[in-house]
Design an enzyme around this catalytic site. Sequence first.
Site, PDB file in Angstrom:
ATOM      1  CG  ASP A  36     -38.859 -74.853  19.377  1.00 30.52           C
ATOM      2  OD1 ASP A  36     -37.780 -74.289  19.082  1.00 30.52           O
ATOM      3  OD2 ASP A  36     -39.008 -75.544  20.400  1.00 30.52           O
ATOM      4  CG  HIS A  53     -33.583 -67.569  13.603  1.00 34.06           C
ATOM      5  ND1 HIS A  53     -34.436 -68.374  14.324  1.00 34.06           N
ATOM      6  CD2 HIS A  53     -32.485 -67.400  14.392  1.00 34.06           C
ATOM      7  CE1 HIS A  53     -33.887 -68.678  15.489  1.00 34.06           C
ATOM      8  NE2 HIS A  53     -32.703 -68.104  15.553  1.00 34.06           N
ATOM      9  CB  THR A  82     -39.761 -61.830  28.111  1.00 33.57           C
ATOM     10  OG1 THR A  82     -40.447 -63.023  28.528  1.00 33.57           O
ATOM     11  CG2 THR A  82     -40.794 -60.764  27.791  1.00 33.57           C
ATOM     12  CG  LEU A 147     -54.882 -64.223   9.354  1.00 34.22           C
ATOM     13  CD1 LEU A 147     -55.066 -65.733   9.352  1.00 34.22           C
ATOM     14  CD2 LEU A 147     -53.443 -63.905   9.064  1.00 34.22           C
TER      15      LEU A 147
HETATM   16  C1  FPP Z   1     -37.290 -70.918  18.105  1.00 36.71           C
HETATM   17  O1  FPP Z   1     -36.478 -71.837  17.429  1.00 36.71           O
HETATM   18  C2  FPP Z   1     -37.550 -69.803  17.218  1.00 36.71           C
HETATM   19  C3  FPP Z   1     -37.347 -68.505  17.549  1.00 36.71           C
HETATM   20  C4  FPP Z   1     -36.890 -68.064  18.868  1.00 36.71           C
HETATM   21  C5  FPP Z   1     -37.555 -67.451  16.560  1.00 36.71           C
HETATM   22  C6  FPP Z   1     -38.741 -67.659  15.704  1.00 36.71           C
HETATM   23  C7  FPP Z   1     -38.687 -66.693  14.587  1.00 36.71           C
HETATM   24  C8  FPP Z   1     -39.055 -66.984  13.339  1.00 36.71           C
HETATM   25  C9  FPP Z   1     -39.607 -68.292  12.926  1.00 36.71           C
HETATM   26  C10 FPP Z   1     -39.015 -65.974  12.282  1.00 36.71           C
HETATM   27  C11 FPP Z   1     -39.980 -64.909  12.629  1.00 36.71           C
HETATM   28  C12 FPP Z   1     -40.321 -64.122  11.482  1.00 36.71           C
HETATM   29  C13 FPP Z   1     -40.800 -62.883  11.569  1.00 36.71           C
HETATM   30  C14 FPP Z   1     -41.305 -62.269  10.355  1.00 36.71           C
HETATM   31  C15 FPP Z   1     -40.823 -62.098  12.805  1.00 36.71           C
HETATM   32  P1  FPP Z   1     -35.024 -72.114  17.963  1.00 36.71           P
HETATM   33  O2  FPP Z   1     -34.112 -71.129  17.380  1.00 36.71           O
HETATM   34  O3  FPP Z   1     -35.034 -72.143  19.467  1.00 36.71           O
HETATM   35  O4  FPP Z   1     -34.759 -73.550  17.401  1.00 36.71           O
HETATM   36  P2  FPP Z   1     -33.952 -74.717  18.099  1.00 36.71           P
HETATM   37  O5  FPP Z   1     -34.766 -75.114  19.317  1.00 36.71           O
HETATM   38  O6  FPP Z   1     -33.922 -75.775  17.066  1.00 36.71           O
HETATM   39  O7  FPP Z   1     -32.597 -74.194  18.455  1.00 36.71           O
END
Ligand code: FPP
Length: 256
Positions: A36, A53, A82, A147
Site C-alpha cells: 500500500d 505503481h 476485487t 521461492l
Molecule cells: C495500493 O496502493 C496498491 C495497489 C492497489 C497496487 C499494488 C501494485 C503494485 C505495487 C505493483 C504490482 C506489480 C506487479 C508486478 C503486479 P494505493 O494505490 O492504494 O496507494 P495509496 O493508498 O497511497 O493511494
Amino acid sequence: MLKKIQQWRGKEPSGNYSKEDILQMPVPEHIAIIMDGNGRWAQKRALPRIAGHHEGMKTVRKITICANELGVKALTMYAFSTENWKRPKMEVEYLMKLPEEFLSTFLPELVEKNVKVQLMGNRDAIPNHTLNAVDKAIEETKHNTGLTLNFALNYGSRDEIVHAVRNIVDDVKNGKIIESEINESLFSGYLYSHALPDPDLLIRTSGELRLSNFMLWQLAYTEFYFSDVLWPDFSEQELYRAIATFQKRGRRFGGI
Ligand code: FPP
C-alpha cells in the site's frame, strides 16, 4: 553463537539488521504483503498515481530477490483486489498492464533465480493480455523449486470463500465428496491459495491498519506487521525488520 543471538534479541525492531542476523533464527515460510502507498508516494512527488505503481513494481522485484535469498518459501503479493475495479479506468488499465511489464523485464531473472510464479484470484474478469503473460510465466517456472511468487490478482477473500462454497456444493451434488468429509482442511483445499501453506507473516505498508479483504481464512494465526513506509520505499532493511519482529514473537496457535 549464544552471544550473537543475545545481541540480536536486544535489538529494537527499528534497529538495523544484516542478512546474517536474520538467518540466525528460522525465517517465515510464507510472507504475504499488502503493498500500500503507491498513490501517496506519487502524490508527494507531484507525479501521477501510476508513477507510484511503476515504482512499486520495482519494489516487487527487490523484495522477491531478497526473500528468495533468505530462503523464504512463498511470497504472496496483493497486486489487485476485487474492489480495485472501482478506480479510474486509466489506473485499472495500467495496473492490469503491470504484470506484463514486470514479467517481460524480470522473467529471465526469476527463472535464473529458481523462482516459481503463481496466480491467486478470480481469473474471470482479468483481461486476456494479463492472463497470457502470467500463464506464460507460470508455465516457464513450474519446475522451479525456490521461492513461490504468488500474485494476488483480482483477489478478494470473500469472493474466494463464496467460490469455494459453490464448488464444494457442486462436488457434494455430483458425488465427488460426501457432506461429512467437509472440514477445515478440505475447505482450505478449495481456496485459490490451496497450493500454499497459510502465511506466517503478513506485512502491510503505508501505515494503514486493516486487512482489505485479504486472505481472511488463511490469516487466522498469522503474525501481523504494519510499517509506515510507503510501498515504493520499502527496502530490504524494512523486510529484515519485519522478519526480526516476527522472530521475536511467541506463536502459540491457541495453546500456551
Ligand atoms: C495500493 O496502493 C496498491 C495497489 C492497489 C497496487 C499494488 C501494485 C503494485 C505495487 C505493483 C504490482 C506489480 C506487479 C508486478 C503486479 P494505493 O494505490 O492504494 O496507494 P495509496 O493508498 O497511497 O493511494
